[in-house]
Every structure is written in C-alpha cells, then in structure tokens.
Scaffold this motif. Sequence first.
Motif, PDB file in Angstrom:
ATOM      1  N   ASN A   1      -6.872  -2.500   5.089  1.00 50.10           N
ATOM      2  CA  ASN A   1      -6.083  -1.628   4.272  1.00 50.10           C
ATOM      3  C   ASN A   1      -6.605  -2.601   2.979  1.00 50.10           C
ATOM      4  O   ASN A   1      -6.439  -3.949   2.955  1.00 50.10           O
TER       5      ASN A   1
ATOM      6  N   GLU B   1      -4.929   2.714  -4.154  1.00 46.60           N
ATOM      7  CA  GLU B   1      -4.194   2.636  -2.622  1.00 46.60           C
ATOM      8  C   GLU B   1      -2.811   1.890  -3.067  1.00 46.60           C
ATOM      9  O   GLU B   1      -2.798   0.985  -1.628  1.00 46.60           O
TER      10      GLU B   1
ATOM     11  N   ARG C   1     -12.160   1.131  -0.309  1.00 44.78           N
ATOM     12  CA  ARG C   1     -11.311   1.302   0.810  1.00 44.78           C
ATOM     13  C   ARG C   1     -11.185   0.752   1.648  1.00 44.78           C
ATOM     14  O   ARG C   1     -13.235   0.596   2.143  1.00 44.78           O
TER      15      ARG C   1
ATOM     16  N   VAL D   1       0.955  -1.218  -0.353  1.00 48.93           N
ATOM     17  CA  VAL D   1      -0.233  -0.129   0.474  1.00 48.93           C
ATOM     18  C   VAL D   1       0.517   1.263  -0.078  1.00 48.93           C
ATOM     19  O   VAL D   1       0.504   2.154  -0.196  1.00 48.93           O
TER      20      VAL D   1
END
Length: 466
Positions: free
Chosen positions: A291, A226, A427, A194
């Motif tokens: 995440n 992302e 997300r 990420v």
Amino acid sequence: MAGKSLLEKVWSRHKVRTLPSGQDQLFIGLHLIHEVTSPQAFAMLREGGRTVLFSKNTFATADHIVPTDTLDRPYSDPLAEKMLKALESNIEEYGITYFGPESGRQGVVHVVGPEKGLTQPGMTIACGDSHTATHGAFGAIAFGVGTSQVRDILATQTIAIEKPRVRRIVINGRKSSGVSAKDVILTIIRKLGVTGGLGYAYEYDGDLIAKLNMEERMTICNMSIEGGARVGYVNPDETTYEWLKGRPFVRDYNSMRAFGEEMKSDDDAVFDDEVFFSVSEIKPMITWGINPGQAISIDESLPQITTLPVSERENAKRAYKHMGFSPGEKMVGKKIDVVFIGSCTNGRLSDLMEAASVVKGRKVASGVRALVVPGSQEVRMAAESKGLDAIFVEAGFEWRLAGCSMCLAMNPDKLKDRQLSASTSNRNFIGRQGSPKGRTLLMSPAMAASAAVAGEIVDIQKEGLV
Ligand code: SF4
C-alpha cells in the motif's frame, strides 16, 4: 464570526437540501465519465426510465482500456471493444461531449479535464474514479463516486453525500534537489496513514504548496485518496488562474477568477484539524510494500516489524512476503524489470520533462523494459514538440500512446509473473499492474527514470542524477 474554508463555501453554494438520511443533496457542476464505470450506470438510467438531465455538464473520455500501441479498431481485447462501443453509443444517444481516441484530445480523465479548462475553481466535480481528487488542485471540490452515484448524477445532476470534515495540511520549507511533489505526498501518506484521512477533505497549504506549479499540485491532490481522504484541494491563486488562461472551456476568465477569489479559504478559516510538515526533511521516497503508506526515504532501511504500530504489523508481514524483501534491507540496489512512467499522478508534461532530463544521453539498462505513457494525447503532442520522444526512444524506452496503461493494466500493458516494477503511478496493491505475483514500487518520475538507466533502484541525490 470565524472565517470559512473553501470546502465550506463551495459546499454551501452547491447544497440543494438536507436529506432525511442526514446526507446532503449536492449539485455537481462537472461530471466526468469514462468507459469503465459508465456503461452500467447508463443501463440503470434506462431501466429507471430516466434520461441525462444536463448533458452539457457531462464530458467523456476513454482511458483505462485503450491500447497504447495502436488506435486500430476493433481492439484485440473483445471486452475492451465492447466497453468502448457502449460508451460511444451512450454519448451519442445523450449528446455528451466526447474526447475519444480518434479526436486527438483523449487521455486519462484526470489529465483531460484540467488541460481543457473544464476543471475550474469553486466547482463541484464528480467522476466514477477514485482519483478524481486530482481536480482539487484548482480549488474545486472533486471526488470519486460509485456506479449507482454516476447514474444519480446523470439523472439529477446531484448526489447524496455526507459533508467531510476539513484537515488543513501545512507544508512549509524548500525542496532539496531531487525531491518532487510525489515525495511530498508519499511522506504525508506515510505519516498520516492510508486511512488517516477517512471522513476528511485535505486542504493543502503552506509556502511549499504556494510555490508548486499546477502539475505538481495535481500530483499531490491525486493521491489524497491513498491517504483515505476522498477530497484534496489547494486554494486557487495566481498560479491557478495563469494556468487556466486561454484553455478552451475557460470562456470567461474574469468570472472564473472572481469566483475563485470568492471561494478560497478565508485567512481566519477554522479547520477540524491541522497538521504541519517541514519539507526540508523530505527526501526522495520509495514504497516497499503493498500500500502507498508502506514507504521510506531512499536512504532508510526497511522497517523492523516490531517498530511499526501494532495495527500495521500484519499488513507489513504480508507485504514482506509478497515483495520478497526483509526488514533492515535497503531499497537501493534492488534490480528492477520494468519501468512505467505515466498515469494521472505523474503522466503530465512536466513529469515527462523531469524523466527525460535524467534519461538524456543515457541508455536503458539491459534486460529492463521501460515504457513512457503520456497522460493524454495533448501531453504526447506537447512532449513531441519538445523532442522528449526522441530522448526516450534513443535511450531505449517505448514511447506509447496516451492512456492509463500499466497503472492498472486493464489494457494489454501488464507485468509478467514476479516482475519488479518502478512505477510513477499511485497504487502498489497486489496485482495492480496486471500480474497477481507482480511487484510495484512507487516513486517520482526522476527516480523511475534513474532506475531505468541503472537497472536498479538508486539514490538520485547521491548519484548526482538530478
Ligand atoms: S491512471 Fe491509474 S489511477 Fe489514474 S485514472 Fe487511470 S487507472 Fe486510475
């Protein structure tokens, strides 16, 4: 002399000068604004005694706070009403084109820009929203900016910014049935991390990318952020030009196309880094953590902490605690409470068609709340003209009005308590869908639709749902 990448070419065309700070002053061709990040920027603009320099290069819509059950005003949330009123008054004062909820052309800013033909190859595009990289699917250099930068662009149509390095990500091979662009980008983020793209622009290339349609390319570029890359792009080609043909703001097709051909990366372009993926190894993906890099193929088991890189272990422990999952478990069979199909990642017509093809003739499982939120009013109308609304409603989905909705839950569409959500958004941070205890699993539209009808996570390849 070595060839140049699209980023190099577009950057040098738009660079005004090198600033004393070492940053570049970059001209922004298209500035997109919305109700969340612009009111403060306009207030700062006024405080500084400035005006909007190029209102014709600025376009506005409303997306984050708009309710998706009614267009009636005033909104039930007084803060949302205040934000929209501020936007309306600003666009009127400065003569900015506005695609508002009553226009029939409103939607998520990253869906609206491309569908109107505002987004074109070789442009620089900025918006006060981190998913602006979406527009890179058209061979534009597009990035999210903060509120003070929105002010700077309003005032000067330029921004102070560092030029990123370019990582070429080559994706070759053929997708197997049930594998979508979402699975491709989740795989890239999982592999590169990420934060792996920090300081980079991602250039997506390879024979898989060449075969993708524009909506699939937008899904991939959308999630560049992302992976830490503020910019992600695909070189323009016939698919790009064909998609843009006839759109309202493509006023000179031949010039648009010629500029795209001039700006695209040279065959012998040199990159700062190159990474290669084989898509034949990619399976349907699902996130399990907090995440987007905490993702696995649907047939894998959740990772043991000790198998993860040391730098990721603490975050993985937090993720397991929040999600209530354990290492070694499978995601298949996890009961879900809510399904959200929409967002600037997967709220376009082809996404809704993909979901509808799974849902057709089936019913949403008992106890599951399932929402379809088209990315724009035009997507909604196009879907209705194909009868998709009837398929979803018949199955037990809520067919909603356009907006960001439960992607970020700044409107009334929110998870409750610890609900587990199958989401097509981008997300899965804690609290992202409106409940601090809520839990989000990211996946493709086909995977989310399958979860809706099964009431649990399924392997769409094994179940023959695609
Ligand atoms: S759909 Fe989600 S990610 Fe996209 S602009 Fe709206 S809130 Fe941001």
